[in-house]
Design a protein around this motif. Structure first.
Motif, short mmCIF file in Angstrom:
data_model
loop_
_atom_site.label_atom_id
_atom_site.label_comp_id
_atom_site.label_asym_id
_atom_site.label_seq_id
_atom_site.Cartn_x
_atom_site.Cartn_y
_atom_site.Cartn_z
N VAL A 1 0.81 -1.13 0.10
CA VAL A 1 0.03 0.03 -0.04
C VAL A 1 0.95 0.99 -0.06
CG1 VAL A 1 -1.82 1.16 1.07
CG2 VAL A 1 -1.87 -1.14 1.24
N SER A 2 0.52 2.34 -1.00
CA SER A 2 1.50 3.36 -0.95
C SER A 2 0.61 4.49 -0.93
CB SER A 2 2.54 3.16 -2.29
OG SER A 2 1.61 3.37 -3.43
N ASN A 3 1.17 5.67 -0.48
CA ASN A 3 0.50 6.96 -0.52
C ASN A 3 1.53 8.05 -1.07
OD1 ASN A 3 -2.52 6.91 0.99
ND2 ASN A 3 -0.90 5.43 1.95
N GLU A 4 0.96 8.87 -1.84
CA GLU A 4 2.05 9.92 -2.37
C GLU A 4 1.05 11.17 -2.25
OE1 GLU A 4 5.37 10.65 -5.46
OE2 GLU A 4 4.39 9.03 -5.58
N GLY B 1 7.35 32.26 -13.70
CA GLY B 1 8.27 33.31 -13.39
C GLY B 1 9.78 32.42 -13.43
N ARG B 2 10.62 32.83 -12.49
CA ARG B 2 12.03 32.38 -12.69
C ARG B 2 12.06 31.19 -11.76
NH1 ARG B 2 15.95 34.91 -15.47
NH2 ARG B 2 15.47 36.69 -15.98
N VAL B 3 11.02 30.94 -10.76
CA VAL B 3 11.32 29.66 -9.94
C VAL B 3 9.78 28.79 -10.14
CG1 VAL B 3 11.23 29.00 -7.42
CG2 VAL B 3 12.28 31.32 -8.23
N ARG B 4 10.21 27.17 -10.09
CA ARG B 4 9.12 26.24 -10.18
C ARG B 4 9.85 25.29 -9.52
NH1 ARG B 4 11.35 28.29 -14.16
NH2 ARG B 4 12.63 27.05 -15.99
N GLY B 5 8.82 24.31 -9.10
CA GLY B 5 9.37 23.01 -8.62
C GLY B 5 8.26 22.10 -8.00
N VAL B 6 8.61 21.16 -7.42
CA VAL B 6 7.72 20.15 -6.81
C VAL B 6 8.16 19.82 -5.60
CG1 VAL B 6 8.90 18.28 -8.19
CG2 VAL B 6 6.40 17.81 -7.42
N VAL B 7 7.41 19.55 -4.67
CA VAL B 7 7.51 18.91 -3.18
C VAL B 7 6.61 17.64 -3.04
CG1 VAL B 7 7.49 19.20 -0.96
CG2 VAL B 7 8.30 21.25 -2.25
N GLY B 8 7.19 16.61 -2.39
CA GLY B 8 6.28 15.31 -2.48
C GLY B 8 6.72 14.54 -1.06
N LEU B 9 5.41 13.96 -0.56
CA LEU B 9 5.69 13.03 0.61
C LEU B 9 5.15 11.69 0.06
CD1 LEU B 9 6.07 12.91 3.78
CD2 LEU B 9 3.76 13.37 4.08
N TYR B 10 5.98 10.44 0.18
CA TYR B 10 5.82 9.45 -0.01
C TYR B 10 6.05 8.41 1.15
CZ TYR B 10 6.30 5.01 -2.52
OH TYR B 10 6.16 3.65 -3.25
N GLN B 11 4.83 7.44 1.19
CA GLN B 11 4.58 6.60 2.12
C GLN B 11 4.64 5.23 1.73
OE1 GLN B 11 1.60 4.86 3.33
NE2 GLN B 11 2.53 3.45 5.05
N TYR C 1 10.63 14.66 -0.51
CA TYR C 1 11.54 14.86 -1.50
C TYR C 1 11.10 16.38 -2.26
CZ TYR C 1 7.57 13.14 -4.61
OH TYR C 1 6.57 12.73 -5.15
N ALA C 2 12.02 16.97 -2.87
CA ALA C 2 11.80 18.13 -3.38
C ALA C 2 12.62 18.28 -4.51
CB ALA C 2 11.97 19.37 -2.29
N ASP C 3 12.45 19.29 -5.58
CA ASP C 3 13.09 19.31 -6.90
C ASP C 3 12.64 20.97 -7.44
OD1 ASP C 3 14.89 17.49 -8.86
OD2 ASP C 3 13.95 19.40 -9.76
N TRP C 4 13.77 21.62 -7.28
CA TRP C 4 13.19 23.27 -7.88
C TRP C 4 14.30 23.66 -8.85
CZ3 TRP C 4 8.92 25.84 -6.08
CH2 TRP C 4 8.05 25.51 -5.18
N THR C 5 13.74 24.21 -9.66
CA THR C 5 14.52 25.08 -10.82
C THR C 5 14.46 26.32 -10.76
OG1 THR C 5 13.91 23.19 -12.16
CG2 THR C 5 14.68 25.28 -13.29
#
Length: 731
Positions: free
Chosen positions: A353-356, A365-375, A408-412
């Motif tokens: 069983v997974s949750n994300e 603009g000049r900044v964009r990205g993603v933040v995630g929580l995974y179980q 996790y996080a990933d930003w540009t």
């Protein structure tokens, strides 16, 4: 232009022959070839947002449904030659259990004590176990293969790379297809799908159902029983339902089911077995003389729900909850004779069983990205029953429980109009609990225990922080260069085959492994978008490498190592360097040339065996030094409408060591495979294809077994020459 929400479409990417510019799936049957004068700037979502391939600093190869058809990709194992430095095939003795390596990183042990090194995802859901994971291709929207460590953008951290299988999406209008395929070895495949709105186009409900029945006689036979060997009998189905509340909220449900009753894979005895002198090696590479029933059943089931919410133009929230389970039971005859020298029954089960939760920001603009929580909460186990010489009887039995949570996080950040910085990180906290109860028995009924060789219930914890940083610079609008540094991590665990009596340390946990990866690359377009050339070079530092090995021991104290067990070890350190080239060239409106070339230099720096560093005598497995593919396609319009495309493809890989024992008999020398196909699209509705693979009927091994204690030296071979004829109707 302001960037919007996550894209739901991806084009085919380098190496996979792309569609010509202006040629879409809807008008492919009638589009004049004279319009196709440039290659498409394909859109990808490798970084969880919409970007063109030539702008994204990621080593990724992707395939559209049209490309998969052209290349005759029947399951994800057929992607092997079409992706640089990818090795993927069916595991030893099984038909749908996957072994996958990317850039020399992977895992070949299919038991429940070790995690895969390459992550496989079905519709954004991680498949934790390799059983049933060699997915057949039907009603697919796209397949992506990402090379190198993945963790700052995807659910489960994978150290080698990721293979993402995405089903076809839910259409706004009713559409579907039906396809029938016949071929040699009495192949008969049927695939069909239908999807569209429920209750009218404005109802907000859409659904799609897809089914497949895949059947083929065996490549060989059991000459004792007459049963087919290496046959195929798979039934599969998927159902998707989506509810759309306007453009900003949707909930999608998915169900999938696979029932694989294919028989055992055939294997060839590579040398006489000293314990079965009456049964010398056979000539055919698929025939066996097994005394075991042809039994190898795998059933997998999955369900998921995905919520996409866009509260405004800048933010997107995505939540995925999923449950998967599988059951496997199969026989492996390690001696391939009627004699009961090494007869093994494997029973596997798993549930997960997974949750994300993902939060994506792109304000234009000049900044964009993603933040995630995974179980992730997984339970995998089973029983492996071993009968050696009809005198020694033992089993491996137990369960491994995995509880993992990660952030996790990933930003540009656009530093300038041309220079971009991408930073990311992943924190993982994972518990592994192993309940192991391995015993020996008095006879082949496995009902009367005589001794306990391992009995423990232990838990260990692994924590890791994996950073990532990259820079990319647009030299011109058509040329981009990038540099990337990232870390990959795979947790350790317990050897579920442990023999704690003979070898006490086998009951102790093995360590996690890590890869520090450094990569530079470039994405280039030339000749007015008629030539795409993408290059990458990488340097990986691989530490605490997890390896599955066989350990022999003296079972009765007479000084002779007369028995063995499957062991697990952390080898030490290694260095992997590599180069990858992917290209597409459209020399004229009718011709497309595409392919890849890869070089891999994987070496151990440290490999401790009995306290001695034996690195110089060891080799990386499933890591050929050279590999590549060349595809040449010609397409032309026909006078009576429709078009005809013809393809010839050749792939090559150099010498490869499939197994850790480094047996020269199992090692496969360099070889090449020749494939070809013709597709006639008679109209928008009807198409016909003739496909051939391994046209020279090349004999090549993918893996094998070398177990001196039972006299077993076996090789498992890739498929022989095959040809198919398909008819498809789209509506």
């Amino acid at each position: 232009m302001k960037r919007k929400h996550l894209s739901l479409a991806i084009g085919c990417v380098l190496l996979a022959p792309a569609a010509w510019a202006q040629d879409t799936a809807g008008d492919a049957g009638v589009a004049p070839a004279s319009r196709a004068t440039t290659l498409d700037a394909v859109t990808v979502t490798a970084r969880k947002r919409e970007e063109t391939l030539q702008d994204v600093p990621v080593a990724v190869t992707a395939f559209t449904p049209e490309t998969l058809d052209k290349l005759n990709i029947e399951d994800i194992g057929d992607l092997d030659a079409q992706v640089p430095n990818l090795t993927i095939y069916a595991a030893r003795g099984a038909s749908s259990t996957v072994t996958a390596y990317i850039r020399g990183v992977g895992q070949s042990d299919p038991t429940w004590g070790a995690d895969p090194g390459v992550g496989i995802y079905l519709d954004d859901v991680y498949i934790a176990r390799p059983q049933g994971a060699l997915l057949d291709v039907f009603d697919v929207g796209r397949i992506e293969v990402l090379r190198g460590p993945q963790g700052t953008l995807y659910g489960k951290n994978t150290i080698g790379g990721a293979i993402k299988y995405i089903s076809r999406g839910l259409p706004r209008e009713t559409e579907g297809f039906a396809q029938i395929t016949v071929g040699n070895y009495n192949q008969l495949d049927a695939k069909a799908a239908i999807g569209g709105p429920i209750g009218g186009t404005d109802s907000g409900l859409r659904a799609r159902v897809a089914v497949a029945s895949l059947n083929r006689d065996g490549f060989g036979e059991n000459t004792i029983t007459g049963e087919p060997i290496s046959d195929k009998e798979i039934n599969a189905a998927r159902f998707n339902l989506g509810a759309y509340a306007g453009d900003n909220l949707d909930i999608q449900f998915a169900l999938d089911w696979i029932d694989d009753k294919s028989g055992m894979r055939g294997s060839k005895m590579l040398a006489p077995n000293p314990f079965a002198s009456a049964y010398p090696p056979m000539d055919d590479r698929y025939d066996v003389r097994s005394g075991m029933p042809n039994h190898n059943n795998v059933e997998t089931k999955g369900a998921s729900a995905t919520v996409n919410w866009r509260p405004n133009d800048d933010w997107t929230l995505k939540y995925v909850i999923a449950k998967r389970e599988s059951d496997t039971e199969g026989n492996i005859d390690f001696d391939t004779t009627p004699a009961k020298i090494a007869d093994v029954v494997g029973i596997y089960f798993d549930e997960q069983v997974s949750n994300e939760l993902q939060v994506n920001y792109d304000g234009g603009g000049r900044v964009r990205g993603v933040v995630g929580l995974y179980q992730f909460d997984g339970e995998a186990g089973g029983q492996i029953r071993n009968n050696f010489f009809n005198l020694l009887f033992g089993d491996t039995r137990g369960t491994v429980f995995t509880e993992s949570i990660a952030l996790y996080a990933d930003w540009t950040i656009d530093l300038t109009d041309r220079l971009k910085l991408d930073v990311g990180a992943r924190y993982t906290d994972e518990d592994k609990r192993a309940v192991v109860f391995n015993r020996s028995y008095s006879d082949s009924t496995f009902t009367t225990p005589t001794a306990v060789v391992a009995d423990f219930d232990k838990t260990t914890n692994f924590k890791n922080v994996s950073p990532k940083v990259s820079l990319d610079y647009a030299i011109t609008p058509d040329i981009m260069v990038y540099g990337l540094a990232t870390r990959g991590f795979k947790s350790g665990g317990y050897n579920i085959r442990a023999n704690a009596v003979a070898v006490p340390r086998s009951a102790e946990p093995f360590d996690d492994e890590t890869v520090d990866s450094y990569e530079i690359g470039t994405k280039m377009a030339f000749l007015d978008q008629r030539l795409f050339l993408n290059l990458s070079a990488f340097h990986n530092r691989y530490k605490d490498i997890q390896l599955s090995v066989f350990t022999s021991f003296d079972s009765n104290g007479d000084g002779t190592e007369d028995s063995f067990f499957g062991d697990f070890t952390n080898a030490g350190k290694g260095t992997v360097n590599g180069l990858e080239v992917e290209y597409q060239w459209l020399p004229t409106a009718n011709w497309l040339i595409s392919g890849n070339v890869a070089w891999l230099d994987a070496k151990y720096d440290e490999y401790i065996d009995a306290g001695v560093n034996v690195a110089d005598s060891k080799e990386f497995t499933n890591a050929p030094e050279f590999s590549g593919a060349l595809n040449v396609e010609c397409r032309m319009d026909l006078a009576n409408g429709g078009n005809l495309s013809a393809r010839v493809g050749y792939s090559y890989q150099s010498e490869v060591w499939p197994t850790t024992d480094l047996s020269p008999a199992i090692m496969q020398d360099g070889y090449g495979l020749l494939n070809a196909g013709v597709i006639w699209r008679a109209s928008d509705a009807w198409s016909f294809s003739l496909q051939g693979s391994n046209l020279t009927d090349k004999e090549y091994r993918t893996t094998g077994y070398n177990i001196p204690a039972v006299g077993s030296l076996l090789g498992f071979y890739g498929p022989p020459r095959q040809y198919t004829l398909s008819a498809r109707f789209d509506f």
